[in-house]
Each structure stands twice: as structure tokens, then as C-alpha cells.
Design a protein around this motif. Structure first.
Motif, PDB file in Angstrom:
ATOM      1  N   PHE A   1     -14.817  60.220 107.692  1.00  0.00           N
ATOM      2  CA  PHE A   1     -14.883  60.761 106.341  1.00  0.00           C
ATOM      3  C   PHE A   1     -13.778  60.110 105.508  1.00  0.00           C
ATOM      4  N   SER A   2     -14.130  59.785 104.269  1.00  0.00           N
ATOM      5  CA  SER A   2     -13.222  59.048 103.388  1.00  0.00           C
ATOM      6  C   SER A   2     -12.985  59.824 102.104  1.00  0.00           C
ATOM      7  N   ALA A   3     -11.816  59.586 101.510  1.00  0.00           N
ATOM      8  CA  ALA A   3     -11.519  60.212 100.218  1.00  0.00           C
ATOM      9  C   ALA A   3     -12.514  59.794  99.149  1.00  0.00           C
ATOM     10  N   SER A   4     -13.204  58.666  99.343  1.00  0.00           N
ATOM     11  CA  SER A   4     -14.219  58.240  98.386  1.00  0.00           C
ATOM     12  C   SER A   4     -15.425  59.183  98.372  1.00  0.00           C
ATOM     13  N   MET A   5     -15.501  60.091  99.342  1.00  0.00           N
ATOM     14  CA  MET A   5     -16.625  61.026  99.440  1.00  0.00           C
ATOM     15  C   MET A   5     -16.377  62.338  98.709  1.00  0.00           C
ATOM     16  N   VAL A   6     -15.163  62.528  98.196  1.00  0.00           N
ATOM     17  CA  VAL A   6     -14.816  63.790  97.534  1.00  0.00           C
ATOM     18  C   VAL A   6     -14.219  63.506  96.163  1.00  0.00           C
ATOM     19  N   GLU A   7     -14.104  64.560  95.368  1.00  0.00           N
ATOM     20  CA  GLU A   7     -13.601  64.377  94.004  1.00  0.00           C
ATOM     21  C   GLU A   7     -12.113  64.074  93.972  1.00  0.00           C
ATOM     22  N   ASN A   8     -11.334  64.789  94.780  1.00  0.00           N
ATOM     23  CA  ASN A   8      -9.878  64.655  94.746  1.00  0.00           C
ATOM     24  C   ASN A   8      -9.357  64.263  96.120  1.00  0.00           C
ATOM     25  N   GLY A   9      -8.536  63.199  96.160  1.00  0.00           N
ATOM     26  CA  GLY A   9      -7.925  62.782  97.417  1.00  0.00           C
ATOM     27  C   GLY A   9      -6.683  63.601  97.743  1.00  0.00           C
TER      28      GLY A   9
END
Length: 224
Positions: free
Chosen positions: A135-143
Motif C-alpha cells: 500500500f502506498s501513500a499515492s492511494m490515499v488523500e493524505n500521507g
């Protein structure tokens, strides 16, 4: 019997000793844009954070807007340096084998792009052997330090926050895990985490454990 916790591993600085390489390449790339930054400030501003966050910080703190060409050159040089120099964290393969034998499940949740995570694990010999969910931060709104990534990973793995144990090495990652309401172990065995100042900053965030060897993780996970 209660289910064993899901272990959510950060990648950079936990599974692979990549942070010194990443920060060096970033500093060199920024220098070509006329932005000079010391190693200590680079760690403080960028360690454990996504490229999107890095771009926002550079714009806010240095007044520079970096475009797609900068990111492409950065990735190209970083991946070349990874292929030449990247090593797995000492003992991580043995730890994963031991955790699997005890019935633990795990995944990887990183601020990096998915292709970078997969490349890092492949170079380190971990991807073909274990193939963990990524899972990557690119998959969510906020890192990180927002909790979004860890909550997303738990949801996709069908586990509650109370059933998760996060393994992190960065201030942003530990803050994110705590914001998610998850237990967090701080790994301080990587080369970038050896200074007393850095360890004091980690300790100030009050992780559930600080450890510097992966065999300790295997021992302590059983007590969670």
C-alpha cells in the motif's frame, strides 16, 4: 484464541536501508535547482514523507515549484543508485520467515510510489520470496503523518486498528500510526537512526517499543 496482530511494515528504513541513499539523491537534485540543504534539515523535512509532501515543503519553504521533469530525473537517479547500493535490512528475511511460521500476517505501507516500493523489495530479494501486499501513500488523500495510509491498509486487509502493529522508523510514520490508534514499534537499527538526537526525537513520540534488531521484533511481537 485471539487473532495474531497484522504487522504493517514501513519500507524505507525498515525493510531496506534506503534513507541515506534517498536523502543524498534528493539533496543533489535540489542543488541542481539552486536549493542547498544540509543532511540534518533534509532528514527533518523529508524523512518518511511522500514526494507530494516534499514538493509542497520545497514550495513553501524555498519558494520553488518543481515540475514533472524534476521528479523524473530524481526517480531515474534514485533507482540507478538503488540498483547499485541498496541492501535489505539485516535480519529482515529471517524475521519474516519466523513470523510466517508463527502465523502472523503482514503488509507494507509506505510513503513511496508503488513502483519504488516493489523495486526496493525486489532488489533486496524480499519481493520474490514473500510477495507482501503493498500500500502506498499515492492511494490515499493524505500521507504520513496523517493516519490515512495505515487505516487504508488495515481496511484492505480486513483488520481493525486494534488488531494492527505498525513498524516504523520515521517521526512522520510513528505519528501517523499513533494518530490511527495503532500500536507502533520504532525501528532504530537503520544507518540514518544512529544519532542520539534522532533517537531522542523518536522516544519523545512514545512508541510502544524501540528496537534495533529484527530478532527483537520476532520476540516482542508475540507479547502484543
Amino acid at each position: 484464541m485471539a487473532a495474531k496482530p497484522l504487522i504493517i511494515f514501513d519500507c524505507d528504513g525498515v525493510l531496506v536501508d534506503s534513507e541515506p541513499i534517498s536523502l543524498a539523491v534528493l539533496r543533489e537534485a535540489l542543488a541542481t535547482e539552486g536549493i542547498s540543504i544540509c543532511d540534518e534539515d533534509a532528514r527533518r523535512l523529508f524523512l518518511g514523507r511522500s514526494l507530494a509532501t516534499m514538493l509542497a515543503v520545497v514550495k513553501q519553504d524555498f519558494g520553488a515549484t518543481l515540475g514533472d521533469g524534476f521528479l523524473e530525473r530524481l526517480r531515474r537517479e534514485l533507482y540507478a543508485r538503488f540498483r547499485r547500493d541498496l541492501k535489505p535490512t539485516e535480519g529482515i528475511a529471517e524475521a519474516w520467515t519466523a513470523l510466517a511460521a508463527e502465523g502472523y500476517g503482514w503488509c507494507v505501507a509506505s510513503s513511496s510510489q508503488p513502483e519504488r516500493i516493489r523495486l526496493s523489495l525486489e532488489i533486496a530479494g524480499l519481493l520474490p520470496r514473500f510477495e507482501p501486499p503493498i500500500f502506498s501513500a499515492s492511494m490515499v488523500e493524505n500521507g504520513k503523518p496523517a493516519p490515512d495510509l495505515f487505516l487504508y491498509a488495515a481496511s484492505r486487509m480486513k483488520r481493525s486498528r486494534e488488531e494492527c502493529l505498525v513498524i516504523e522508523d520515521s517521526l512522520a510514520g510513528i505519528a501517523a500510526a499513533k494518530a490511527a490508534g495503532m500500536r507502533v514499534f520504532a525501528y532504530v537499527g537503520a544507518s540514518h537512526a544512529q544519532s542520539s538526537d534522532y533517537r531522542a526525537q523518536i522516544a519523545a513520540l512514545d512508541p510502544d517499543l524501540m528496537f534495533d534488531a529484527m530478532d527483537i521484533l520476532v520476540q516482542r511481537a508475540a507479547k502484543v
